[in-house]
Scaffold this motif. Structure first.
Motif, PDB file in Angstrom:
ATOM      1  N   PHE A 235       0.810  -1.215   0.000  1.00  0.00           N
ATOM      2  CA  PHE A 235       0.000   0.000   0.000  1.00  0.00           C
ATOM      3  C   PHE A 235       0.849   1.273   0.000  1.00  0.00           C
ATOM      4  O   PHE A 235       0.383   2.316  -0.482  1.00  0.00           O
ATOM      5  CB  PHE A 235      -0.947  -0.011   1.198  1.00  0.00           C
ATOM      6  N   THR A 236       2.057   1.233   0.555  1.00  0.00           N
ATOM      7  CA  THR A 236       2.912   2.418   0.474  1.00  0.00           C
ATOM      8  C   THR A 236       3.359   2.678  -0.963  1.00  0.00           C
ATOM      9  O   THR A 236       3.516   3.835  -1.358  1.00  0.00           O
ATOM     10  CB  THR A 236       4.141   2.271   1.380  1.00  0.00           C
ATOM     11  N   VAL A 237       3.548   1.625  -1.735  1.00  0.00           N
ATOM     12  CA  VAL A 237       3.880   1.811  -3.163  1.00  0.00           C
ATOM     13  C   VAL A 237       2.725   2.506  -3.871  1.00  0.00           C
ATOM     14  O   VAL A 237       2.921   3.448  -4.659  1.00  0.00           O
ATOM     15  CB  VAL A 237       4.198   0.455  -3.825  1.00  0.00           C
ATOM     16  N   ILE A 238       1.489   2.064  -3.587  1.00  0.00           N
ATOM     17  CA  ILE A 238       0.323   2.718  -4.179  1.00  0.00           C
ATOM     18  C   ILE A 238       0.220   4.160  -3.692  1.00  0.00           C
ATOM     19  O   ILE A 238      -0.095   5.081  -4.473  1.00  0.00           O
ATOM     20  CB  ILE A 238      -0.955   1.937  -3.835  1.00  0.00           C
ATOM     21  N   SER A 239       0.514   4.381  -2.407  1.00  0.00           N
ATOM     22  CA  SER A 239       0.457   5.747  -1.863  1.00  0.00           C
ATOM     23  C   SER A 239       1.474   6.647  -2.554  1.00  0.00           C
ATOM     24  O   SER A 239       1.176   7.823  -2.841  1.00  0.00           O
ATOM     25  CB  SER A 239       0.718   5.720  -0.352  1.00  0.00           C
ATOM     26  N   LEU A 240       2.655   6.117  -2.815  1.00  0.00           N
ATOM     27  CA  LEU A 240       3.664   6.911  -3.509  1.00  0.00           C
ATOM     28  C   LEU A 240       3.176   7.324  -4.889  1.00  0.00           C
ATOM     29  O   LEU A 240       3.385   8.459  -5.327  1.00  0.00           O
ATOM     30  CB  LEU A 240       4.970   6.116  -3.614  1.00  0.00           C
ATOM     31  N   ILE A 241       2.531   6.413  -5.579  1.00  0.00           N
ATOM     32  CA  ILE A 241       2.006   6.729  -6.904  1.00  0.00           C
ATOM     33  C   ILE A 241       0.935   7.821  -6.809  1.00  0.00           C
ATOM     34  O   ILE A 241       0.905   8.776  -7.613  1.00  0.00           O
ATOM     35  CB  ILE A 241       1.428   5.462  -7.571  1.00  0.00           C
ATOM     36  N   ILE A 242       0.055   7.711  -5.802  1.00  0.00           N
ATOM     37  CA  ILE A 242      -0.991   8.722  -5.616  1.00  0.00           C
ATOM     38  C   ILE A 242      -0.385  10.083  -5.310  1.00  0.00           C
ATOM     39  O   ILE A 242      -0.791  11.118  -5.882  1.00  0.00           O
ATOM     40  CB  ILE A 242      -1.947   8.286  -4.494  1.00  0.00           C
ATOM     41  N   TYR A 243       0.618  10.117  -4.426  1.00  0.00           N
ATOM     42  CA  TYR A 243       1.238  11.389  -4.075  1.00  0.00           C
ATOM     43  C   TYR A 243       1.957  12.013  -5.265  1.00  0.00           C
ATOM     44  O   TYR A 243       1.954  13.239  -5.440  1.00  0.00           O
ATOM     45  CB  TYR A 243       2.206  11.206  -2.912  1.00  0.00           C
ATOM     46  N   ILE A 244       2.607  11.173  -6.050  1.00  0.00           N
ATOM     47  CA  ILE A 244       3.300  11.703  -7.231  1.00  0.00           C
ATOM     48  C   ILE A 244       2.300  12.316  -8.202  1.00  0.00           C
ATOM     49  O   ILE A 244       2.526  13.406  -8.769  1.00  0.00           O
ATOM     50  CB  ILE A 244       4.120  10.587  -7.905  1.00  0.00           C
ATOM     51  N   CYS A 245       1.161  11.651  -8.407  1.00  0.00           N
ATOM     52  CA  CYS A 245       0.126  12.202  -9.284  1.00  0.00           C
ATOM     53  C   CYS A 245      -0.440  13.501  -8.731  1.00  0.00           C
ATOM     54  O   CYS A 245      -0.661  14.473  -9.469  1.00  0.00           O
ATOM     55  CB  CYS A 245      -0.986  11.176  -9.483  1.00  0.00           C
ATOM     56  N   LEU A 246      -0.696  13.531  -7.416  1.00  0.00           N
ATOM     57  CA  LEU A 246      -1.191  14.759  -6.800  1.00  0.00           C
ATOM     58  C   LEU A 246      -0.174  15.887  -6.899  1.00  0.00           C
ATOM     59  O   LEU A 246      -0.536  17.045  -7.119  1.00  0.00           O
ATOM     60  CB  LEU A 246      -1.532  14.512  -5.330  1.00  0.00           C
ATOM     61  N   GLN A 247       1.096  15.552  -6.748  1.00  0.00           N
ATOM     62  CA  GLN A 247       2.142  16.568  -6.807  1.00  0.00           C
ATOM     63  C   GLN A 247       2.253  17.150  -8.202  1.00  0.00           C
ATOM     64  O   GLN A 247       2.506  18.355  -8.359  1.00  0.00           O
ATOM     65  CB  GLN A 247       3.482  15.949  -6.364  1.00  0.00           C
ATOM     66  N   ARG A 248       2.092  16.324  -9.198  1.00  0.00           N
ATOM     67  CA  ARG A 248       2.155  16.836 -10.579  1.00  0.00           C
ATOM     68  C   ARG A 248       0.941  17.698 -10.906  1.00  0.00           C
ATOM     69  O   ARG A 248       1.063  18.704 -11.590  1.00  0.00           O
ATOM     70  CB  ARG A 248       2.236  15.655 -11.547  1.00  0.00           C
ATOM     71  N   ARG A 249      -0.231  17.296 -10.399  1.00  0.00           N
ATOM     72  CA  ARG A 249      -1.448  18.026 -10.705  1.00  0.00           C
ATOM     73  C   ARG A 249      -1.559  19.304  -9.888  1.00  0.00           C
ATOM     74  O   ARG A 249      -2.059  20.317 -10.362  1.00  0.00           O
ATOM     75  CB  ARG A 249      -2.652  17.124 -10.421  1.00  0.00           C
ATOM     76  N   ARG A 250      -1.078  19.278  -8.636  1.00  0.00           N
ATOM     77  CA  ARG A 250      -1.224  20.425  -7.757  1.00  0.00           C
ATOM     78  C   ARG A 250      -0.045  20.453  -6.797  1.00  0.00           C
ATOM     79  O   ARG A 250      -0.116  19.913  -5.685  1.00  0.00           O
ATOM     80  CB  ARG A 250      -2.543  20.322  -6.995  1.00  0.00           C
ATOM     81  N   PRO A 251       1.093  21.044  -7.213  1.00  0.00           N
ATOM     82  CA  PRO A 251       2.294  21.041  -6.361  1.00  0.00           C
ATOM     83  C   PRO A 251       2.038  21.770  -5.039  1.00  0.00           C
ATOM     84  O   PRO A 251       1.716  22.955  -5.026  1.00  0.00           O
ATOM     85  CB  PRO A 251       3.327  21.787  -7.213  1.00  0.00           C
ATOM     86  N   GLU A 252       2.184  21.032  -3.940  1.00  0.00           N
ATOM     87  CA  GLU A 252       1.999  21.612  -2.614  1.00  0.00           C
ATOM     88  C   GLU A 252       3.027  21.022  -1.666  1.00  0.00           C
ATOM     89  O   GLU A 252       3.425  19.864  -1.797  1.00  0.00           O
ATOM     90  CB  GLU A 252       0.578  21.332  -2.095  1.00  0.00           C
ATOM     91  N   LYS A 253       3.422  21.832  -0.711  1.00  0.00           N
ATOM     92  CA  LYS A 253       4.495  21.415   0.205  1.00  0.00           C
ATOM     93  C   LYS A 253       4.059  20.243   1.085  1.00  0.00           C
ATOM     94  O   LYS A 253       4.854  19.346   1.360  1.00  0.00           O
ATOM     95  CB  LYS A 253       4.910  22.599   1.076  1.00  0.00           C
ATOM     96  N   ALA A 254       2.805  20.251   1.541  1.00  0.00           N
ATOM     97  CA  ALA A 254       2.343  19.179   2.425  1.00  0.00           C
ATOM     98  C   ALA A 254       2.383  17.829   1.722  1.00  0.00           C
ATOM     99  O   ALA A 254       2.764  16.818   2.313  1.00  0.00           O
ATOM    100  CB  ALA A 254       0.932  19.474   2.917  1.00  0.00           C
ATOM    101  N   ILE A 255       2.003  17.817   0.435  1.00  0.00           N
ATOM    102  CA  ILE A 255       2.047  16.562  -0.311  1.00  0.00           C
ATOM    103  C   ILE A 255       3.485  16.094  -0.461  1.00  0.00           C
ATOM    104  O   ILE A 255       3.774  14.883  -0.382  1.00  0.00           O
ATOM    105  CB  ILE A 255       1.372  16.744  -1.687  1.00  0.00           C
ATOM    106  N   GLY A 256       4.412  17.033  -0.637  1.00  0.00           N
ATOM    107  CA  GLY A 256       5.827  16.656  -0.716  1.00  0.00           C
ATOM    108  C   GLY A 256       6.330  16.032   0.575  1.00  0.00           C
ATOM    109  O   GLY A 256       7.090  15.052   0.559  1.00  0.00           O
ATOM    110  N   VAL A 257       5.892  16.572   1.726  1.00  0.00           N
ATOM    111  CA  VAL A 257       6.293  15.995   3.022  1.00  0.00           C
ATOM    112  C   VAL A 257       5.681  14.605   3.201  1.00  0.00           C
ATOM    113  O   VAL A 257       6.349  13.670   3.653  1.00  0.00           O
ATOM    114  CB  VAL A 257       5.883  16.940   4.166  1.00  0.00           C
ATOM    115  N   HIS A 258       4.402  14.460   2.824  1.00  0.00           N
ATOM    116  CA  HIS A 258       3.761  13.138   2.900  1.00  0.00           C
ATOM    117  C   HIS A 258       4.486  12.125   2.015  1.00  0.00           C
ATOM    118  O   HIS A 258       4.635  10.954   2.393  1.00  0.00           O
ATOM    119  CB  HIS A 258       2.295  13.234   2.455  1.00  0.00           C
ATOM    120  N   LEU A 259       4.924  12.592   0.860  1.00  0.00           N
ATOM    121  CA  LEU A 259       5.634  11.709  -0.071  1.00  0.00           C
ATOM    122  C   LEU A 259       6.933  11.192   0.539  1.00  0.00           C
ATOM    123  O   LEU A 259       7.251   9.996   0.440  1.00  0.00           O
ATOM    124  CB  LEU A 259       5.914  12.473  -1.372  1.00  0.00           C
ATOM    125  N   GLN A 260       7.670  12.063   1.203  1.00  0.00           N
ATOM    126  CA  GLN A 260       8.938  11.661   1.818  1.00  0.00           C
ATOM    127  C   GLN A 260       8.701  10.699   2.987  1.00  0.00           C
ATOM    128  O   GLN A 260       9.430   9.705   3.151  1.00  0.00           O
ATOM    129  CB  GLN A 260       9.697  12.905   2.305  1.00  0.00           C
TER     130      GLN A 260
END
Length: 525
Positions: free
Chosen positions: A242-267
């Protein structure tokens, strides 16, 4: 003719044993072929007291109609209920029963040798605790009547005085092994322990040789240990998926709407992925090791596991720091190259610590010890820090996480306070004509707030705080294991909530401006 002498011989032996001085029972049982504990229990009740009574030794008849309260030493006390004394006298019509209470040096209790076994792919060593763990090195032996008693409705109370420096005591009794060699082990079965600061009070439902083990390992049955292992392995495998799937979701969200919180969640999600991967690799590699094998691969895996754990807690702390900037320093929080600076701390600090520890030779095989219901230790190995590096392990895996959890708990409390303030401020807008509708909306808001708090609890690493419950109960161990092995699943649910929320921001802002404000602050900015 010799056949007719057999009954006379038995009678003679019983008579000589009945007139045996109590002072001689100890020496006689030490020299006999029967296990001395069994011999002592059998013969101490039929011996006679001759001359001056031995020190720390009580041997007298008491009435079974009232409670017996005896103290063989100033540090030991035993209280036996009248119902227990009545049961111990059996079917006899005697008005009194014999009560024997004394203390015996714990070194006379020989522990059974370690047992080797393998359980479902996990190498387990069963061992017994050292006699030096017995409080004061003294064992309280109690015997009443002529019949053994157990499963008492009114427990026997035994008191062991101690100084305040002693912690984590457990009441135990001596249980003979099946080897018939005089050895045995300490068991907690049928005994409950309480501590009032100066005394350990044992409540036991039977009579035997009693002692208090100080600083014991929490009792865990071998079956529970296997169950916990399966929960951990399955939970970690699910977390990886599920973390692999989460990484994919965060990457898609980051590309669509770059935000700092999503970047922290991604890390943070990446650190969790490394943690669960390294844990399973360490466990798998230990299964392949020989008993005396200690190679560089295990040390490298121990370094990787330690680094992943430090990175997870560091990014958890940075999640709390980011939340602090949003909720406390709302204005003027622009920081140039913010994510880059956070990454230098989130990945650089764990790398520096792990490298220093690796150069110092900290890593190697570590033995995890558990104790089953019969007070036997089960030992499992893992690639981690060597057992003699407890100070490094305490600072980096206990003190640092405790500090992170404490700070993040404050941040979560601040979020709850903000939510409560917004809800209280928006309550006056409700109309009395739509009471049912507003009640439903209230429940919906409450559900959203609870989901927000639970989600933030997982992101801020608060389930790690349940580690304190593992020292007090088996239930706490199960809860801690389940929640922390499924961290990747919870992060996936959080990422899924973010993904769904990003599609309904406009509608939610119209329906509930207060929720939109908090959600935007917590999730995205």
């Amino acid at each position: 003719m010799w056949i007719s002498l057999v009954p006379l011989t038995l009678v003679w032996l019983s008579m000589t044993q009945a007139f045996e001085p109590c002072q001689m029972v100890w020496d006689a049982c030490q020299k006999g072929d029967v296990p001395w504990t069994r011999c002592y229990e059998d013969r101490i009740g039929s011996c006679t007291v001759k001359g001056r009574l031995m020190a720390n030794f009580i041997h007298r008849r008491v009435s079974w109609t009232q409670e017996a309260d005896e103290s063989p030493t100033p540090q030991h006390r035993v209280r036996i209920s009248s119902s227990a004394l009545q049961r111990s006298r059996g079917a006899t019509s005697e008005e009194e029963v014999l009560l024997v209470a004394t203390v015996i040096n714990s070194t006379f209790f020989k522990l059974s040798p370690p047992l080797q076994g393998t359980g479902r792919g996990i190498r387990i060593t069963l061992d017994r605790p050292s006699p030096r763990t017995v409080l004061g090195g003294l064992v309280l032996a109690v015997r009443a009547g002529n019949h053994p008693v157990s499963d008492l409705s009114q427990a026997i109370k035994l008191t062991f005085k101690h100084n305040k420096q002693v912690e984590d005591g457990a009441c135990v009794f001596w249980k003979e092994s099946l080897l018939e060699d005089g050895t045995g082990y300490w068991s907690t079965s049928g005994c409950d322990t309480s501590d009032n600061g100066s005394e350990f009070i044992c409540s036991c439902n039977h009579l035997s040789f009693f002692a208090v083990l100080v600083n014991p390992v929490l009792s865990v049955d071998e079956g529970d240990a296997v169950n916990l292992s399966y929960i951990t392995y399955i939970g970690s495998a699910l977390s990886i998926f599920f973390t692999v799937i989460s990484l994919i979701i965060y990457i898609c969200l980051q590309r669509r709407r770059p935000e700092k919180a999503i970047g922290v969640h991604l890390q943070l999600t990446g650190a969790l992925l490394c943690l669960h991967l390294s844990f399973l690799l360490c466990c798998f590699w230990v299964w392949q090791l020989n008993e005396k094998e200690e190679d560089w691969v295990c040390r490298g895996l121990g370094l990787l596991l330690h680094w992943s754990l430090l990175a997870t807690f560091t990014w958890t702390a940075l999640e709390g720091f980011h939340l602090y900037l949003l909720l406390v320093r709302v204005f003027n929080i622009y920081i140039r190259r913010y994510l880059l600076k956070l990454s230098l701390v989130g990945w650089g600090l764990p790398t520096l610590i792990a490298v220093v520890c690796g150069i110092s030779g900290v890593y190697g095989k570590y033995r995890l010890e558990l104790r089953d219901a019969d007070n036997r230790n089960s030992t499992a190995e893992i690639c981690w820090m060597s057992s003699h590096r407890l100070s490094v392990s305490f600072v980096t895996t206990v003190a640092f996480p405790c500090l992170v959890i404490l700070c993040n708990s404050c941040m979560l409390g601040l979020v709850v306070f903000k939510l409560w303030g917004l809800r209280a401020g928006g309550g006056g807008a409700e109309s009395s004509g739509d009471s049912k509708k507003m009640t439903r909306e209230k429940w919906l808001k409450l559900w959203k707030d609870c989901a927000t708090v639970l989600g933030l609890s997982c992101v801020l690493g608060l389930p790690w705080g349940l580690a304190s419950t593992t020292y007090t109960s088996l239930f706490g161990i199960y809860v801690f294991t389940i929640l922390n092995s499924l961290q990747g699943v919870f992060m996936f649910l959080w990422s899924l909530a973010l993904s769904c929320k990003s599609r309904s921001d406009n509608n939610s802002s119209v329906r509930d401006p207060s929720t939109q404000k908090v959600m935007t602050t917590s999730f995205n900015n």
